[in-house]
Each structure stands twice: as structure tokens, then as C-alpha cells.
Write a protein that holds these residues in place. Structure first.
Motif, PDB file in Angstrom:
ATOM      1  N   VAL A 129       0.842  -1.206   0.000  1.00 23.57           N
ATOM      2  CA  VAL A 129       0.000   0.000   0.000  1.00 23.57           C
ATOM      3  C   VAL A 129       0.874   1.251   0.000  1.00 23.57           C
ATOM      4  CG1 VAL A 129      -1.692   1.329   1.309  1.00 23.57           C
ATOM      5  CG2 VAL A 129      -1.953  -1.148   1.103  1.00 23.57           C
ATOM      6  N   ALA A 130       1.945   1.236   0.781  1.00 25.15           N
ATOM      7  CA  ALA A 130       2.828   2.406   0.874  1.00 25.15           C
ATOM      8  C   ALA A 130       3.458   2.760  -0.465  1.00 25.15           C
ATOM      9  CB  ALA A 130       3.916   2.153   1.910  1.00 25.15           C
ATOM     10  N   LYS A 131       3.572   1.783  -1.360  1.00 23.07           N
ATOM     11  CA  LYS A 131       4.202   2.018  -2.665  1.00 23.07           C
ATOM     12  C   LYS A 131       3.242   2.603  -3.697  1.00 23.07           C
ATOM     13  CE  LYS A 131       7.755  -1.592  -2.259  1.00 23.07           C
ATOM     14  NZ  LYS A 131       8.246  -2.879  -2.797  1.00 23.07           N
ATOM     15  N   ARG A 132       1.988   2.825  -3.349  1.00 26.51           N
ATOM     16  CA  ARG A 132       1.037   3.393  -4.303  1.00 26.51           C
ATOM     17  C   ARG A 132       1.485   4.790  -4.731  1.00 26.51           C
ATOM     18  NH1 ARG A 132      -3.968   0.592  -4.394  1.00 26.51           N
ATOM     19  NH2 ARG A 132      -5.096   2.473  -5.020  1.00 26.51           N
ATOM     20  N   GLU A 133       1.090   5.179  -5.923  1.00 22.64           N
ATOM     21  CA  GLU A 133       1.568   6.447  -6.486  1.00 22.64           C
ATOM     22  C   GLU A 133       1.135   7.636  -5.648  1.00 22.64           C
ATOM     23  OE1 GLU A 133       1.427   8.957 -10.710  1.00 22.64           O
ATOM     24  OE2 GLU A 133       0.509   6.966 -10.551  1.00 22.64           O
ATOM     25  N   THR A 134      -0.095   7.612  -5.163  1.00 20.82           N
ATOM     26  CA  THR A 134      -0.589   8.685  -4.295  1.00 20.82           C
ATOM     27  C   THR A 134      -1.231   8.072  -3.061  1.00 20.82           C
ATOM     28  OG1 THR A 134      -2.749   8.758  -5.404  1.00 20.82           O
ATOM     29  CG2 THR A 134      -1.023  10.231  -6.246  1.00 20.82           C
ATOM     30  N   VAL A 138      -5.867   9.882   5.069  1.00 15.15           N
ATOM     31  CA  VAL A 138      -6.476   8.749   5.775  1.00 15.15           C
ATOM     32  C   VAL A 138      -5.530   7.548   5.756  1.00 15.15           C
ATOM     33  CG1 VAL A 138      -8.360   7.051   5.680  1.00 15.15           C
ATOM     34  CG2 VAL A 138      -8.854   9.480   5.318  1.00 15.15           C
ATOM     35  N   VAL A 139      -4.944   7.287   4.598  1.00 11.82           N
ATOM     36  CA  VAL A 139      -4.061   6.131   4.445  1.00 11.82           C
ATOM     37  C   VAL A 139      -2.738   6.355   5.181  1.00 11.82           C
ATOM     38  CG1 VAL A 139      -2.886   4.629   2.790  1.00 11.82           C
ATOM     39  CG2 VAL A 139      -5.134   5.572   2.239  1.00 11.82           C
ATOM     40  N   THR A 140      -2.145   7.538   5.036  1.00 12.29           N
ATOM     41  CA  THR A 140      -0.860   7.773   5.702  1.00 12.29           C
ATOM     42  C   THR A 140      -1.006   7.794   7.225  1.00 12.29           C
ATOM     43  OG1 THR A 140      -1.114  10.183   5.498  1.00 12.29           O
ATOM     44  CG2 THR A 140       0.108   9.038   3.748  1.00 12.29           C
ATOM     45  N   THR A 141      -2.163   8.239   7.712  1.00 16.60           N
ATOM     46  CA  THR A 141      -2.386   8.200   9.163  1.00 16.60           C
ATOM     47  C   THR A 141      -2.424   6.758   9.658  1.00 16.60           C
ATOM     48  OG1 THR A 141      -3.586  10.301   9.148  1.00 16.60           O
ATOM     49  CG2 THR A 141      -3.975   8.830  11.019  1.00 16.60           C
ATOM     50  N   ALA A 142      -3.067   5.879   8.877  1.00 20.55           N
ATOM     51  CA  ALA A 142      -3.075   4.456   9.240  1.00 20.55           C
ATOM     52  C   ALA A 142      -1.660   3.879   9.215  1.00 20.55           C
ATOM     53  CB  ALA A 142      -3.988   3.683   8.295  1.00 20.55           C
ATOM     54  N   ALA A 151       7.383   0.472   5.632  1.00 24.73           N
ATOM     55  CA  ALA A 151       6.201   1.046   4.990  1.00 24.73           C
ATOM     56  C   ALA A 151       6.114   2.546   5.258  1.00 24.73           C
ATOM     57  CB  ALA A 151       4.944   0.343   5.486  1.00 24.73           C
ATOM     58  N   ALA A 152       6.384   2.952   6.492  1.00 26.92           N
ATOM     59  CA  ALA A 152       6.332   4.369   6.841  1.00 26.92           C
ATOM     60  C   ALA A 152       7.395   5.162   6.075  1.00 26.92           C
ATOM     61  CB  ALA A 152       6.511   4.545   8.339  1.00 26.92           C
ATOM     62  N   VAL A 153       8.594   4.613   5.973  1.00 26.04           N
ATOM     63  CA  VAL A 153       9.683   5.293   5.257  1.00 26.04           C
ATOM     64  C   VAL A 153       9.352   5.435   3.777  1.00 26.04           C
ATOM     65  CG1 VAL A 153      12.080   5.052   4.504  1.00 26.04           C
ATOM     66  CG2 VAL A 153      11.490   4.670   6.899  1.00 26.04           C
ATOM     67  N   VAL A 180      17.624   6.368   8.149  1.00 25.03           N
ATOM     68  CA  VAL A 180      16.994   6.336   6.824  1.00 25.03           C
ATOM     69  C   VAL A 180      15.786   7.266   6.804  1.00 25.03           C
ATOM     70  CG1 VAL A 180      15.822   4.880   5.131  1.00 25.03           C
ATOM     71  CG2 VAL A 180      17.785   3.983   6.385  1.00 25.03           C
ATOM     72  N   LEU A 181      14.986   7.226   7.860  1.00 28.26           N
ATOM     73  CA  LEU A 181      13.835   8.123   7.947  1.00 28.26           C
ATOM     74  C   LEU A 181      14.284   9.575   7.967  1.00 28.26           C
ATOM     75  CD1 LEU A 181      10.776   8.560   8.326  1.00 28.26           C
ATOM     76  CD2 LEU A 181      11.178   8.452  10.803  1.00 28.26           C
ATOM     77  N   HIS A 182      15.334   9.889   8.724  1.00 24.58           N
ATOM     78  CA  HIS A 182      15.838  11.265   8.767  1.00 24.58           C
ATOM     79  C   HIS A 182      16.163  11.747   7.357  1.00 24.58           C
ATOM     80  CE1 HIS A 182      17.444  10.299  13.080  1.00 24.58           C
ATOM     81  NE2 HIS A 182      16.130  10.333  13.011  1.00 24.58           N
ATOM     82  N   SER A 183      16.892  10.938   6.603  1.00 23.75           N
ATOM     83  CA  SER A 183      17.294  11.315   5.250  1.00 23.75           C
ATOM     84  C   SER A 183      16.079  11.529   4.349  1.00 23.75           C
ATOM     85  CB  SER A 183      18.198  10.227   4.657  1.00 23.75           C
ATOM     86  OG  SER A 183      18.527  10.509   3.321  1.00 23.75           O
ATOM     87  N   VAL A 184      15.108  10.639   4.468  1.00 29.24           N
ATOM     88  CA  VAL A 184      13.899  10.722   3.637  1.00 29.24           C
ATOM     89  C   VAL A 184      13.117  11.998   3.960  1.00 29.24           C
ATOM     90  CG1 VAL A 184      11.605   9.699   3.415  1.00 29.24           C
ATOM     91  CG2 VAL A 184      13.621   8.282   3.093  1.00 29.24           C
ATOM     92  N   LEU A 185      12.944  12.286   5.238  1.00 32.15           N
ATOM     93  CA  LEU A 185      12.169  13.465   5.625  1.00 32.15           C
ATOM     94  C   LEU A 185      12.864  14.753   5.215  1.00 32.15           C
ATOM     95  CD1 LEU A 185      10.820  12.462   9.161  1.00 32.15           C
ATOM     96  CD2 LEU A 185       9.583  12.544   7.000  1.00 32.15           C
ATOM     97  N   VAL A 186      14.168  14.797   5.375  1.00 27.85           N
ATOM     98  CA  VAL A 186      14.921  15.993   4.990  1.00 27.85           C
ATOM     99  C   VAL A 186      14.735  16.302   3.513  1.00 27.85           C
ATOM    100  CG1 VAL A 186      17.266  16.869   4.624  1.00 27.85           C
ATOM    101  CG2 VAL A 186      16.640  15.889   6.836  1.00 27.85           C
TER     102      VAL A 186
END
Length: 394
Positions: A129-134, A138-142, A151-153, A180-186
Motif C-alpha cells: 500500500v505504501a508504494k502506491r503512487e498517491t 487517511v491512508v498515511t495516518t493508518a 512502509a512508513a519510510v 533512513v527516515l531522517h534522510s527521507v524526511l529531509v
């Protein structure tokens, strides 16, 4: 069987395809036939009758005992709107080779469907699900509440995945130690101010540990260095945010986290962030922003002094703040047409020629800002030496 025969008569399917689909005991044959039939369905312009017949065939194929057949169905119709919703939900709970293509691509699932699957489907389905284009909020909160780290990253790495501020902070709560999360968020295009601040703090904590462990610096000294680095990073973030900068949100967040310091406020004011200065005074004093604005801009030095004292800022620094505000007003009147970068340069230059009693570390910091051109490159080879030389000259 009736649906297959009816559909066969009105399409280009061969008798061999139908024979394979209906009678073959070989799973490979049925999978090949499934693929061909689904392609015909997907490409054809189906009226209501043919569409109903096609969906009946799809339901039949979804019940095939062979995984290979169900996978052929899922892969071929993974982006199709022809897939019935009940079949999509059934296949979403199938083995991963069948469910993953649909969960990653199918437009049939609603946001609520995807959120339910995230909550109950396990790591592989969450990642699909996380790999979906958009992704909707609602989905990201889940995902933020229930998803595994991978999945979160993946979702955070997608700028088309919309997060609420609370959702993004929830990801930080659960996986805030992940580099990895730090890099992604930045590298996201936009971040809530509170998340940006938390990232700055994570990096600062790491820097503090390195200073203490490898350079024999006292913990108190390390804290001072890290605090200064954090303030600089916060103001750099404000500069880079441009039109999306939220001065009220930043002031509120810094107030809540105990980091709305006099030094940071002065540095922000000297860099031209007047709205942030107003909101900082409002947060510290408890006076509404509209009234704070009037006391800063329309009530003269007495109004500024009153709101300054109400905010609890150091009395010894008031003259510095007063001259910074006056410098801002003067330059706005003289050169309000300048672009933000040039305006900031002029403001710092003018401020530094008029303010002899600002703390030494703040003056050094502002001199260093003047050493940078509009692209952030340093003119001087040694910024520390340049700043100190300028300070001595002043």
C-alpha cells in the motif's frame, strides 16, 4: 459457463482460449487463458451486458484453486476499473503474489479499504500500500499508527503521499531514531515546522554525543555549541521555506518545546523575520498577535518596551532589540522593493553598524551571514577568521 459462452460470442476470443479456461486441468494453460481473456476485457469497449458478463467471469477466475491463475488475474487487471470491488477485497487477503499487485496499483480500493488493510494485513501488505503512487491523509495516518518502519519510510519518501502534521509526528514518535527516515524526511518538498524542528534536534543530539565522546569537550560546552547550531539551522530553515514559511506555527512550536530563546529571536529579527518576531512576542507575553503588532509598529518605543517586558525578555538586551526594530522600519521605508535575500543583507549590514551592545556570539553569527552570497557559498575561505576579524574591527 453461460457468462463465458456469452462473452465469447461477442469478442475475439478463440475457441482454444475458452477450452483452456473451462476444461483444462493444467494450471499453466488456465493462467495463459486468464491473461488473454482479461486483456480482451480490459481493452474492449464493453456495454452494460458485456461488462456484467466480464465481471461474472472475473469472479469465477478469482475462485480458481491454482495460485497461478489468480495471480494472472491480479497482475493483468491491477490497474483496471473493471475489477469488481468484492473481488478486489477478496484477492487483497489472498497470498502475497496475488494481493501485492492489486494493493500497489488497483484504483478499486477506497481510502477506508486501504486503511483497514494496513491495520490488519501485516507488513507485506502495508509495504504494498505504501508504494502506491498517491496516498491520502487517511491512508498515511493508518501507516503512521500501524505500519512497519519500511512502509512508513516508503510513504514518507513519496511527495505525493499527503500527511497530516499529527501523522508525520507519529512517524517520528515511532521511528525517530532511524537514520533512513531522517534522510527521507529531509528530502521531502515540504515538512511541518514541528517535524523540521524535531529533525534538527535529532541531528543536534547526535552532534552532542560526538563532541563529548571524541573531542573531550565538557557536556556543558557541547550543549552550548549544539544549541547555537540548532538555532542557526532553525533560521536557515525559515529562510529556505520562502512563501510557505509559517512564523506563527514556528513560534508556537518553539514556545511549547522551550526553545524560544532571546538569542534566536534577535537573530531572526536581524535577518528580517519580523512576523516571527511579532509572533514570538505574542507567544511569550500571552498578548494576541493583532495587539502585539500594534505595540511593535504603531505605539512607538514605549509600546515596544511594554510588550518586550511582558514577554519576559532580558532588560539588558532591550536597546539591541529596539535598534533592530528601528533599523527594519527604516530600511523598509527606504528599500522595500529589494528581493528578500538582498533585503536581508542590507538589514544585517545596517544593524551591525548601529548595534554595539548585542552579545558577541550573536554579532559573530551575523557577520558570518554576511560572508555568504545568495547561493549560500562562503566568500571567505575561513568563515571563523573572517567573522572574528570583522568583530575586532567593529
Amino acid at each position: 459457463m453461460t457468462a463465458v459462452t456469452s462473452f465469447h460470442h461477442r469478442t475475439t476470443l478463440s475457441d482454444i482460449d475458452i477450452e483452456r479456461l473451462v476444461r483444462s486441468e493444467n494450471a499453466d494453460d488456465r493462467a495463459v487463458a486468464t491473461h488473454k481473456i482479461c486483456r480482451v476485457m480490459e481493452r474492449g469497449r464493453l456495454g452494460d451486458t458485456d461488462r456484467a458478463a466480464a465481471q461474472e467471469i472475473i469472479r469465477m477466475l478469482a475462485q480458481d484453486a491454482a495460485e497461478l491463475v489468480r495471480r494472472a488475474l491480479a497482475v493483468t487487471l491491477r490497474t483496471s476499473e473493471l475489477l469488481p470491488h468484492d473481488v478486489a477485497m477478496k484477492l487483497a487477503q489472498d497470498v502475497v503474489t496475488v494481493s501485492v499487485p492489486l494493493l500497489t496499483f488497483s484504483p478499486i480500493f477506497s481510502d477506508e479499504d486501504l486503511a483497514d488493510i494496513i491495520r490488519s494485513g501485516g507488513p507485506v501488505r502495508q509495504i504494498a500500500v505504501a508504494k502506491r503512487e498517491t496516498l491520502s491523509e487517511v491512508v498515511t495516518t493508518a501507516l503512521a499508527d500501524n505500519g512497519v518502519e519500511e512502509a512508513a519510510v516508503i510513504a514518507c519518501a513519496n511527495d505525493n503521499a499527503r500527511f497530516t502534521e499529527g501523522g508525520m509526528n507519529r512517524v517520528m514518535d515511532r521511528f525517530g531514531t532511524s537514520e533512513v527516515l531522517h534522510s527521507v524526511l529531509v528530502n521531502r518538498k515540504t515538512l511541518p515546522v514541528s517535524v523540521s524542528e524535531r529533525l534538527i534536534n535529532v541531528v543536534s543530539a547526535s552532534l552532542r554525543e560526538q563532541l563529548i565522546a571524541h573531542h573531550a569537550i565538557k557536556p556543558e560546552t557541547a550543549v552550548e555549541i549544539v544549541t547555537a547550531a540548532r538555532e542557526r539551522a532553525t533560521l536557515d530553515m525559515a529562510d529556505q521555506a520562502g512563501a510557505s514559511f509559517d512564523p506563527q506555527g514556528l513560534a508556537s512550536h518553539l514556545m511549547a518545546s522551550g526553545r524560544l530563546t532571546p538569542s534566536l529571536i534577535l537573530r531572526a529579527l536581524a535577518r528580517g523575520h519580523m512576523p516571527f518576531f511579532e509572533h514570538a512576542l505574542s507567544e511569550l507575553s500571552g498578548v494576541p498577535h493583532e495587539r502585539t503588532w500594534l505595540m511593535v509598529h504603531d505605539a512607538g518605543s514605549l509600546g515596544l518596551r511594554a510588550i518586550y517586558d511582558r514577554a519576559g525578555l532580558p532588560g539588558r538586551m532591550f536597546q539591541t532589540f529596539r535598534m533592530a526594530v528601528e533599523t527594519y522600519h527604516t530600511l523598509q521605508a527606504e528599500a522595500g522593493h529589494l528581493d528578500p535575500i538582498r533585503m536581508q543583507e542590507r538589514l544585517i549590514e545596517r544593524f551591525l553598524t548601529q548595534v554595539p551592545f548585542a552579545p558577541r556570539e550573536d554579532l559573530i553569527y551575523l557577520y558570518e551571514r554576511l560572508d555568504r552570497d545568495s547561493q549560500g557559498r562562503l566568500w571567505a575561505k575561513s568563515p571563523e577568521k573572517s567573522a572574528n576579524d570583522l568583530l575586532k574591527a567593529a
